[in-house]
Design an enzyme around this catalytic site. Structure first.
Site, PDB file in Angstrom:
ATOM      1  N   TYR A   1      41.819  32.688  42.347  1.00  0.00           N
ATOM      2  CA  TYR A   1      40.728  33.598  42.017  1.00  0.00           C
ATOM      3  C   TYR A   1      40.341  33.463  40.547  1.00  0.00           C
ATOM      4  CZ  TYR A   1      38.206  37.962  41.170  1.00  0.00           C
ATOM      5  OH  TYR A   1      37.261  38.885  40.800  1.00  0.00           O
TER       6      TYR A   1
ATOM      7  N   SER B   1      34.478  37.172  36.342  1.00  0.00           N
ATOM      8  CA  SER B   1      35.551  38.142  36.148  1.00  0.00           C
ATOM      9  C   SER B   1      36.136  37.936  34.761  1.00  0.00           C
ATOM     10  CB  SER B   1      36.652  37.954  37.196  1.00  0.00           C
ATOM     11  OG  SER B   1      37.813  38.712  36.863  1.00  0.00           O
TER      12      SER B   1
END
Length: 272
Positions: free
Chosen positions: A167, A153
């Site tokens: 995350y 990401s």
């Protein structure tokens, strides 16, 4: 040399985890359209079966199969590996896409948000790849390596918490793990690369991308002024998995519309 020779995946078998929705679904469709046999697995087996049926109905040169698979535990990974082995003897492409997130403000972020997220997003990526490595090595050659594509990401590239601390940290770990695995697996004709997406429409981002108005607002904060599209993922996957990407390993492709290079204002802006 033609686009067909560069990007065709005829005769290849791929596994896409988390392939029923979002980026995984985008990737699975691209692989099927390029001629691959695509195994789609996620915790929701019925959803995977439904997506496979949709992809098979397109009349594309490839095929899809959907079934349940959980990468959140050792037992789940062992079961998934056994299922893959029951369906194919070799594996040409592995896309580690399954992931979870957890959001809470700083000061309220719970301890349990770390174990769950890191287990799926990092340990799951490593353990599944490790256990499928014999199949990948069996199919890979110097001229045409097997391919592993991990989904990181942009939040793993830039210091952006946005309340999703575990995350973001897990995706930074995925990016670093990608480079380690690329180094260690290159002698075995297996490439390992990663995508570092920005905002795309998915179940995980539904709170911010569920409708056109929300997508426009999110896109307005992206340097390239939009959220990601299906073809943005498709293009990356066909490059990394096709003949045109056979000499690339350890790369992190920033599919984030420029978020990866965002910075503060020019320090001399006011003076100028």
């Amino acid at each position: 040399m033609t686009p067909e020779t560069l990007f065709s995946l005829h005769g290849k078998t791929a596994l896409v985890t988390g392939g029923a929705t979002g980026i995984g679904r985008m990737a699975a469709e691209a692989l099927v359209c390029a001629g691959a046999r695509v195994l789609i697995a996620s915790r929701k087996g019925e959803a995977c079966e439904a997506v496979a049926a949709e992809l098979n109905a397109m009349g594309a040169p490839g095929t899809a199969e959907g079934f349940a698979g959980d990468v959140g535990s050792k037992e789940g990974i062992d079961t998934l590996v056994a299922e893959v082995k029951s369906r194919t003897e070799t594996l040409d492409i592995l896309m580690n896409n399954s992931g979870v997130t957890w959001g809470a403000p700083l000061g309220q972020f719970p301890h349990e948000a770390w174990e769950k997220v890191m287990s799926v997003n990092v340990a799951g990526v490593f353990d599944l790849t490790q256990k499928l490595l014999p199949m990948l090595m069996k199919s890979g050659t110097i001229d045409d390596p097997a391919r592993v594509v991990n989904v990181g990401s942009v939040m793993g590239e830039v210091p952006m918490g946005d309340g999703a601390y575990s995350y973001a940290a897990s995706k930074a770990a995925v990016i670093h793990l990608t480079k380690i695995m690329a180094k260690e697996l290159s002698p075995y004709a297996v490439t390992v690369n990663a995508l570092a997406p920005g905002p795309f429409v998915s179940r995980m981002t539904a709170f911010a991308t569920a409708d056109e108005e929300k997508r426009a607002k999110v896109g307005s904060d992206v340097p390239l002024r939009r959220v990601g599209r299906d073809e943005d993922i498709a293009g990356c996957m066909l490059f990394l998995c096709g003949r045109g990407g056979s000499y690339v390993t350890g790369a992190v492709i920033p599919v984030s519309g420029g978020i990866n290079v965002m910075s503060g204002r020019n320090i001399f802006e006011k003076a100028l």
